[in-house]
Design an enzyme around this catalytic site. Structure first.
Site, PDB file in Angstrom:
ATOM      1  CE1 TYR A 146      89.640  56.197  65.709  1.00  0.00           C
ATOM      2  CE2 TYR A 146      91.763  57.181  66.228  1.00  0.00           C
ATOM      3  CZ  TYR A 146      90.803  56.835  65.304  1.00  0.00           C
ATOM      4  OH  TYR A 146      90.995  57.116  63.980  1.00  0.00           O
ATOM      5  CG  ASP A 243      96.926  52.681  70.662  1.00  0.00           C
ATOM      6  OD1 ASP A 243      97.917  53.410  70.464  1.00  0.00           O
ATOM      7  OD2 ASP A 243      95.846  52.825  70.056  1.00  0.00           O
ATOM      8  CE  LYS A 271      97.313  60.818  68.471  1.00  0.00           C
ATOM      9  NZ  LYS A 271      96.989  61.323  67.128  1.00  0.00           N
TER      10      LYS A 271
END
Length: 456
Positions: A146, A243, A271
């Protein structure tokens, strides 16, 4: 039609659903069976709801609060920044310079870096600049990975078995020609990567990958797979994007690229970078980063009103400072290893087929026979009903793990050995209760491989 006045006795959750579609502000926050949950406060390893119930939190908002919720040092840095500065929207602040220098020092691939407000923005800009640099059309992603909400990567995340191997968009409203420009391959399948480059190499602008696909729990990469990505991109002149929105800083200050020894061309971060404050980053080779319009006359447009906001920059600097000076990784790695070993023992005692895996502070239990899964296809063996069912019961024992299929759990610096003891006993009780209920038929319609998608 505008909502009518709120009747007396209406709960906060009901009020939310009247004025917020679904009652939540991100697609993965509405949990069947927990629709009345409203969060009141959070601190350390815990949060409390508006009814005063306490939960030890292993969901951790999909992973940002590596230090724990409301870390006092991070909050103090944000408060101090607010006394001195707010958003001016011109030039650059001293904090932005310090943060960029720190990221360039820590992350092997980063020569220059730009800040965003989210990880999705960072991956969007990574693909945009890769196409700008190469003049090519195609992007390669991998089943189960994702990379945010934008159209080019909004496909083939948590797919039902009959949607693996074909286009599986996570949303309607995406132009087919956008999806057609994305090739989806099997994670950990180096021969498939070589075959794709043999056929399409001259058209591939970028390969984007979670070096550890944590959006489906934890698929650890084969070293030769990541190296194959590097070799093929180098040979074809394509841009390799790691990523590391999840893996960056949670697993190592240099990200997974430092652990693996494979250096991408571009890296996206987020994050744990801000311990929960809304910040992302895109960094990498200077020749690629120089293509952004932050350099006057450059062709790839880049903007964002809140990029580099002083509050989130202060949070990131404080977070990285604490990660560098305190034994954060040592602590979360130790607790993570203890949890994985303890859960393996719990499931064996109960006679439940389960594979407990993860890395460092991340852990996940798949309900299936071994071996440890390597690809998304392996995860099709997971008993989604059991996975969701026991997690639905964990709040009864004061523990919160997100009850959505394949979602990982996280340990923070604020968790303790006593919290681990509690987790293991809660899991034992919740799994035993799920088995005693004769299965999880009440989850029909939600215990599917195509349910939850990414982060939120």
């Amino acid at each position: 039609m505008k909502p009518r006045s709120v009747p007396s006795g209406t709960t906060l959750a009901e009020r939310a659903r009247r004025v917020i579609p679904g009652g939540v502000n991100s697609g993965q926050r509405s949990i069947p069976g927990l629709t009345e949950l409203v969060i009141a406060r959070a601190a350390g390893a815990r949060f409390w709801d508006t009814d005063g119930r306490e939960y030890t939190d292993y969901h951790a908002a999909f992973g940002p609060p590596l230090l724990g919720h409301n870390d006092p040092d991070v909050n103090a840095a944000v408060t101090e920044a607010g006394r001195r500065l707010d958003l001016c929207g011109v030039a650059v602040t001293d904090g932005e310079v310090q943060l960029a220098e720190t990221l360039a020092e820590l992350v092997p691939s980063i020569e220059q870096v730009l800040l965003t407000s989210t990880g999705s923005e960072a991956t969007f800009h990574a693909l945009r600049v890769a196409r700008a640099a190469t003049g090519r059309r195609l992007v390669v992603k991998f089943q189960g990975c994702y990379h945010g909400w934008h159209d080019a990567v909004s496909l083939n995340v948590i797919s039902a078995p009959d949607r693996v191997g074909v286009q599986d968009p996570i949303s309607t409203g995406i132009l087919p020609e956008v999806l057609d420009a994305t090739l989806v391959l099997r994670f950990n399948d180096a021969p498939a990567v070589r075959a794709a480059f043999a056929e399409h190499g001259e058209q591939i602008a970028a390969v984007i990958v979670e070096p550890v696909p944590h959006n489906v729990g934890c698929l650890l990469p084969d070293p030769e797979f990541l190296q194959a990505l590097r070799d093929e991109c180098t040979r074809a002149g394509s841009v390799l994007v790691f990523d590391e929105v999840i893996t960056g800083f949670r697993h190592d200050l240099g990200g997974w690229q430092r652990i693996s020894g494979v250096t991408p061309d571009l890296t996206t971060l987020g994050k744990a970078l801000g311990n929960g404050y809304p910040i992302g980053a895109l960094g990498g080779r200077a020749d690629l980063m120089d293509l952004f319009s932050t350099r006057p006359g450059a062709p790839a447009f880049f903007a964002g009103t809140y990029n580099g906001h002083p509050a989130v920059v202060a949070a990131a600097l404080a977070t990285l400072g604490k990660l560098r000076t305190e034994p954060v990784h040592e602590h979360v790695y130790r607790l993570g290893a203890r949890i994985r070993a303890g859960l393996t023992e719990v499931f064996a005692d109960l006679g439940v087929s389960a594979v407990v895996t993860g890395h460092g502070s991340v852990f996940v239990s798949y309900f299936m026979d071994g071996p440890v899964p390597r690809t998304y296809d392996d995860l099709l063996r997971n008993d989604a009903g059991m996975f969701i069912g026991y997690r639905r019961r964990m709040p009864e024992h004061g523990v919160f793990e997100l009850p959505l299929n394949l979602k990982r759990n996280h340990v923070s610096y604020a968790h303790t050995d006593a919290d681990v003891d509690h987790l293991l006993e809660a899991t034992r009780s919740a799994v035993r209760d799920t088995l005693a209920a004769g299965g999880v038929t009440e989850l029909a319609g939600t215990a599917t491989m195509g349910g939850a998608v990414g982060n939120g």
